[in-house]
Design a protein around this motif. Structure first.
Motif, PDB file in Angstrom:
ATOM      1  N   LEU A  81      24.399  60.995   0.741  1.00 16.85           N
ATOM      2  CA  LEU A  81      23.509  60.220  -0.142  1.00 16.85           C
ATOM      3  C   LEU A  81      24.311  59.198  -0.947  1.00 16.85           C
ATOM      4  O   LEU A  81      23.889  58.038  -1.084  1.00 16.85           O
ATOM      5  N   ASP A  82      25.465  59.605  -1.471  1.00  9.20           N
ATOM      6  CA  ASP A  82      26.326  58.672  -2.199  1.00  9.20           C
ATOM      7  C   ASP A  82      26.743  57.510  -1.307  1.00  9.20           C
ATOM      8  O   ASP A  82      26.751  56.352  -1.726  1.00  9.20           O
ATOM      9  N   HIS A  83      27.089  57.833  -0.088  1.00  7.71           N
ATOM     10  CA  HIS A  83      27.545  56.799   0.850  1.00  7.71           C
ATOM     11  C   HIS A  83      26.413  55.815   1.169  1.00  7.71           C
ATOM     12  O   HIS A  83      26.617  54.599   1.139  1.00  7.71           O
ATOM     13  N   LEU A  84      25.243  56.338   1.480  1.00  5.50           N
ATOM     14  CA  LEU A  84      24.114  55.449   1.791  1.00  5.50           C
ATOM     15  C   LEU A  84      23.699  54.620   0.584  1.00  5.50           C
ATOM     16  O   LEU A  84      23.301  53.457   0.723  1.00  5.50           O
ATOM     17  N   GLU A  85      23.801  55.213  -0.606  1.00  7.15           N
ATOM     18  CA  GLU A  85      23.458  54.485  -1.827  1.00  7.15           C
ATOM     19  C   GLU A  85      24.371  53.266  -2.010  1.00  7.15           C
ATOM     20  O   GLU A  85      23.923  52.194  -2.412  1.00  7.15           O
ATOM     21  N   SER A  86      25.639  53.427  -1.673  1.00  7.86           N
ATOM     22  CA  SER A  86      26.579  52.316  -1.819  1.00  7.86           C
ATOM     23  C   SER A  86      26.324  51.211  -0.794  1.00  7.86           C
ATOM     24  O   SER A  86      26.781  50.084  -0.969  1.00  7.86           O
ATOM     25  N   HIS A  87      25.592  51.511   0.267  1.00  4.65           N
ATOM     26  CA  HIS A  87      25.270  50.522   1.303  1.00  4.65           C
ATOM     27  C   HIS A  87      23.802  50.076   1.248  1.00  4.65           C
ATOM     28  O   HIS A  87      23.330  49.383   2.133  1.00  4.65           O
ATOM     29  N   TYR A  88      23.101  50.488   0.218  1.00  6.50           N
ATOM     30  CA  TYR A  88      21.664  50.262   0.115  1.00  6.50           C
ATOM     31  C   TYR A  88      21.294  48.777   0.235  1.00  6.50           C
ATOM     32  O   TYR A  88      20.454  48.397   1.048  1.00  6.50           O
ATOM     33  N   ARG A  89      21.927  47.926  -0.565  1.00  4.79           N
ATOM     34  CA  ARG A  89      21.601  46.499  -0.569  1.00  4.79           C
ATOM     35  C   ARG A  89      21.896  45.863   0.797  1.00  4.79           C
ATOM     36  O   ARG A  89      21.100  45.101   1.328  1.00  4.79           O
TER      37      ARG A  89
ATOM     38  N   GLN B 122      18.687  47.110   8.900  1.00 15.13           N
ATOM     39  CA  GLN B 122      19.131  48.143   9.830  1.00 15.13           C
ATOM     40  C   GLN B 122      20.026  49.150   9.115  1.00 15.13           C
ATOM     41  O   GLN B 122      20.581  48.856   8.063  1.00 15.13           O
ATOM     42  N   CYS B 123      20.138  50.304   9.707  1.00 18.12           N
ATOM     43  CA  CYS B 123      20.973  51.367   9.163  1.00 18.12           C
ATOM     44  C   CYS B 123      22.420  51.090   9.571  1.00 18.12           C
ATOM     45  O   CYS B 123      22.765  51.146  10.745  1.00 18.12           O
ATOM     46  N   LEU B 124      23.264  50.777   8.603  1.00 21.66           N
ATOM     47  CA  LEU B 124      24.627  50.345   8.877  1.00 21.66           C
ATOM     48  C   LEU B 124      25.644  51.477   8.893  1.00 21.66           C
ATOM     49  O   LEU B 124      26.743  51.312   9.412  1.00 21.66           O
ATOM     50  N   THR B 125      25.315  52.586   8.295  1.00 20.52           N
ATOM     51  CA  THR B 125      26.283  53.662   8.170  1.00 20.52           C
ATOM     52  C   THR B 125      25.571  55.010   8.222  1.00 20.52           C
ATOM     53  O   THR B 125      24.374  55.103   8.015  1.00 20.52           O
TER      54      THR B 125
END
Length: 189
Positions: free
Chosen positions: A69-77, A84-87
């Motif tokens: 969740l932390d990782h996806l939050e950092s890539h949210y923007r 697309q889902c980048l990570t």
């Protein structure tokens, strides 16, 4: 997107947990094959690579979920902008090193082939333990770039179970089982 990210992290945490254990077992089994294959000249090591916020893929699933969740939050923007889902765990990979040298970047063709065969034999072994019988092993032109000693090693490792090997050397496998020769797209009888 927040609901999707939560679900991908929950399922992804389970995948990471499973993969970490699988790659650990695969790496250990492949290291044994590779050690025999190389005559002890190279140390084989397989490393599972997942997202950067997961520092311990063997951690409890709840911790893995939070790290994802932390990782996806950092890539949210960036994900919103690219649509697309980048990570995430679908981008996971593994690396192989031989005596500390990255195989992908610096390995020779022979080292790469030997490591790939070691991984294939290890995978077959693990699947055989899990299922109670060896799976069918398919080896496409596996011996072409190996020296005779390594060719013999491979052939001695596949004495059990059902194996299909393709090669360009007629008569090479006559002692192992049935040989089917194909010339110009036709099976020779």
């Amino acid at each position: 997107l927040p609901e999707y990210n939560l679900r991908i992290c929950q399922v992804g945490a389970l995948l990471i947990s499973y993969r970490a254990r699988f790659y650990d077992s695969l790496g250990k089994a492949a290291a044994v094959y590779h050690n025999q294959f190389s005559g002890g000249a190279e140390e084989f090591f397989l490393e599972y690579k997942t997202v950067s916020t997961v520092t311990d893929p063997f951690a409890p699933v709840a911790e893995l979920t939070h790290a994802l969740l932390d990782h996806l939050e950092s890539h949210y923007r960036a994900e919103l902008e690219s649509a697309q889902c980048l990570t995430g765990p679908h981008k996971d990979d593994f690396s192989v090193t031989l005596s500390g040298i990255d195989l992908k970047s610096f390995g020779s063709q022979g080292q790469t082939r030997t490591a790939a065969i070691s991984l294939k034999l290890a995978q077959r072994e693990l699947m055989g333990r899990e299922a109670g019988e060896l799976p069918v092993l398919l080896l496409d032109d596996v011996l072409s770039e190996l020296d005779p000693g390594r060719q013999d090693f491979v052939l001695n490792q596949i004495s059990a179970g059902q194996v299909f090997i393709t090669c360009c050397e007629p008569g090479r496998f006559t002692k192992l089982g049935k040989t089917i020769e194909i010339a110009h797209g036709t099976v020779k009888v």
